[in-house]
Write an enzyme that holds these catalytic residues in place. Sequence first.
Site, PDB file in Angstrom:
ATOM      1  N   CYS A   1      48.420  35.091  60.615  1.00  4.94           N
ATOM      2  CA  CYS A   1      49.056  34.285  59.552  1.00  4.94           C
ATOM      3  C   CYS A   1      50.520  34.646  59.334  1.00  4.94           C
ATOM      4  O   CYS A   1      51.247  33.891  58.690  1.00  4.94           O
ATOM      5  CB  CYS A   1      48.299  34.469  58.238  1.00  4.94           C
ATOM      6  SG  CYS A   1      46.692  33.691  58.278  1.00  4.94           S
TER       7      CYS A   1
HETATM    8  N1  COA Z   1      29.769  27.185  48.086  1.00  3.86           N
HETATM    9  C1  COA Z   1      29.102  27.777  47.070  1.00  3.86           C
HETATM   10  N2  COA Z   1      28.994  29.111  46.940  1.00  3.86           N
HETATM   11  C2  COA Z   1      29.579  29.877  47.884  1.00  3.86           C
HETATM   12  C3  COA Z   1      30.262  29.321  48.968  1.00  3.86           C
HETATM   13  C4  COA Z   1      30.351  27.912  49.046  1.00  3.86           C
HETATM   14  N3  COA Z   1      30.992  27.302  50.042  1.00  3.86           N
HETATM   15  N4  COA Z   1      30.733  30.322  49.744  1.00  3.86           N
HETATM   16  C5  COA Z   1      30.340  31.477  49.170  1.00  3.86           C
HETATM   17  N5  COA Z   1      29.633  31.207  48.050  1.00  3.86           N
HETATM   18  C6  COA Z   1      29.008  32.164  47.145  1.00  3.86           C
HETATM   19  C7  COA Z   1      28.769  33.505  47.803  1.00  3.86           C
HETATM   20  O1  COA Z   1      27.574  33.497  48.530  1.00  3.86           O
HETATM   21  C8  COA Z   1      28.710  34.430  46.606  1.00  3.86           C
HETATM   22  O2  COA Z   1      27.453  34.328  46.008  1.00  3.86           O
HETATM   23  P1  COA Z   1      26.746  35.616  45.321  1.00  3.86           P
HETATM   24  O3  COA Z   1      27.689  35.996  44.208  1.00  3.86           O
HETATM   25  O4  COA Z   1      25.456  35.093  44.887  1.00  3.86           O
HETATM   26  O5  COA Z   1      26.699  36.657  46.405  1.00  3.86           O
HETATM   27  C9  COA Z   1      29.727  33.827  45.646  1.00  3.86           C
HETATM   28  O6  COA Z   1      29.878  32.459  46.051  1.00  3.86           O
HETATM   29  C10 COA Z   1      31.077  34.509  45.711  1.00  3.86           C
HETATM   30  O7  COA Z   1      31.454  34.649  47.096  1.00  3.86           O
HETATM   31  P2  COA Z   1      32.723  35.445  47.545  1.00  3.86           P
HETATM   32  O8  COA Z   1      32.819  35.362  49.050  1.00  3.86           O
HETATM   33  O9  COA Z   1      32.736  36.772  46.920  1.00  3.86           O
HETATM   34  O10 COA Z   1      33.849  34.494  46.918  1.00  3.86           O
HETATM   35  P3  COA Z   1      35.334  34.816  46.566  1.00  3.86           P
HETATM   36  O11 COA Z   1      35.522  34.581  45.136  1.00  3.86           O
HETATM   37  O12 COA Z   1      35.811  36.101  47.119  1.00  3.86           O
HETATM   38  O13 COA Z   1      36.098  33.633  47.345  1.00  3.86           O
HETATM   39  C11 COA Z   1      37.409  33.334  49.344  1.00  3.86           C
HETATM   40  C12 COA Z   1      36.023  33.551  48.752  1.00  3.86           C
HETATM   41  C13 COA Z   1      37.319  33.342  50.848  1.00  3.86           C
HETATM   42  C14 COA Z   1      37.932  31.994  48.850  1.00  3.86           C
HETATM   43  C15 COA Z   1      38.362  34.434  48.839  1.00  3.86           C
HETATM   44  O14 COA Z   1      37.761  35.694  48.969  1.00  3.86           O
HETATM   45  C16 COA Z   1      39.686  34.457  49.559  1.00  3.86           C
HETATM   46  O15 COA Z   1      40.392  33.478  49.656  1.00  3.86           O
HETATM   47  N6  COA Z   1      40.073  35.656  50.010  1.00  3.86           N
HETATM   48  C17 COA Z   1      41.337  35.850  50.673  1.00  3.86           C
HETATM   49  C18 COA Z   1      41.249  35.248  51.999  1.00  3.86           C
HETATM   50  C19 COA Z   1      42.491  35.302  52.788  1.00  3.86           C
HETATM   51  O16 COA Z   1      43.583  35.317  52.302  1.00  3.86           O
HETATM   52  N7  COA Z   1      42.318  35.322  54.038  1.00  3.86           N
HETATM   53  C20 COA Z   1      43.400  35.289  54.920  1.00  3.86           C
HETATM   54  C21 COA Z   1      42.966  34.389  55.980  1.00  3.86           C
HETATM   55  S1  COA Z   1      44.221  34.187  57.069  1.00  3.86           S
END
Ligand code: COA
Length: 374
Positions: free
Chosen positions: A156
């Site tokens: 990225c």
């Molecule tokens: N729909 C509904 N629920 C979902 C889901 C979806 N598509 N995807 C995950 N969940 C659920 C998970 O299973 C989890 O459930 P649980 O609490 O029962 O275990 C809950 O939602 C929270 O999941 P989590 O992965 O902890 O979510 P988050 O708040 O961390 O958000 C991201 C996920 C990926 C959006 C976030 O972590 C993020 O953007 N991180 C930074 C990523 C980044 O910058 N990456 C760089 C890439 S280049």
Amino acid sequence: MHKVVISGTGVFTPDQSISNAELVEAFNTYATRQNELYAGEIAAGTRDAMTMSNEDFIVRASGIENRYVLNKSGILDPDIMHPVLPERSDEDLSVMAQMAVHAATLALKKAGREASEIDAVICAASNHERAYPAIAIEVQQALGIEGFGFDMNVACSSATFGIQAAADMIRSGSARAILMVNPEICSAHLEWRDRDCHFIFGDVCTAVLLERDDLATAEDRFEIVSTRCLTQFSNNIRNNNGFLRRTREGHMSDRRDMLFKQEGRKVFKQVVPIVSDLILTHLADENIAPAHLSRLWLHQANKGMNDLIGVKVLGREPEPGEQPNILQDYANTSSAGSIIAFSKYSDDLAPGSLGVICSFGAGYSVGSVIVRKI
Ligand code: COA
């Protein structure tokens, strides 16, 4: 040493897009069918049922509402769940080169430059569709640019690292004008069948023209005040695609790790402080108070991350427009995200205005570019 400017940018946006509603409908149909297919194993407790995705979660967790893609029909077909792109012969322009030529043409036009006036092409992206010959050399040929080209990959952060590489070459005199392109075909390395990440990415290509200020003719241009890059190894965002896969017994059948994988929550927590510290140190080293910044063009992965970084850097809530997000429309477009924001939200700044283009992601990697409107 020459003064270096950004004299033009361009964004190629695919003409197909997918809303969260369409995305979730396709995923949930796929998941329902999988659960029906494996109902026996799920009932016996030998297999986990797939859980449904949800639009509200996607917007709340990431801020993403929409993404542009090269092919929508394959991604949304529950029997396919990946983009379907026509096969191209070696004589045809590759997918990445074609996107790059579109974006580059816009950047050249904005800068008032002809391809013949450019000395080099850098293709900086998070996944290259082949190792060689370099995509940059193909773009060079397609546009009729003399000189040289090379590819680089810092995930990225590829675009900001690309800006640093180009600016350093121009500053020291090894090139006068360099075209830096970021064709991101993220839809092809995203696992659309994985609920945790299926909403994250979109496709796009950005282009940035960097040149010597004393030779530039564009009215609207930004001086590169200075650049700062940082990397720190982490497996929390990873993609194992590569030719070594063939050498390992049984590894051709399980292909999940060929595609993007991340520990999103760890990335969020670990990367925010690294990014804000880097920007603040970079500004301090240049004797620039954060209060003197007019704009932050941040990497576009997660709205919550950007909100936090904005507060940490500015020491207060950013004013509307001070830290423009485009991820609600484009999703995460890897290295191109901060450049889309810069390209769309920089023309209005007054001469002398200072801003920071900052990207961050896998590696970990962080790139900070301080710019001043001329
Ligand atoms: N729909 C509904 N629920 C979902 C889901 C979806 N598509 N995807 C995950 N969940 C659920 C998970 O299973 C989890 O459930 P649980 O609490 O029962 O275990 C809950 O939602 C929270 O999941 P989590 O992965 O902890 O979510 P988050 O708040 O961390 O958000 C991201 C996920 C990926 C959006 C976030 O972590 C993020 O953007 N991180 C930074 C990523 C980044 O910058 N990456 C760089 C890439 S280049």
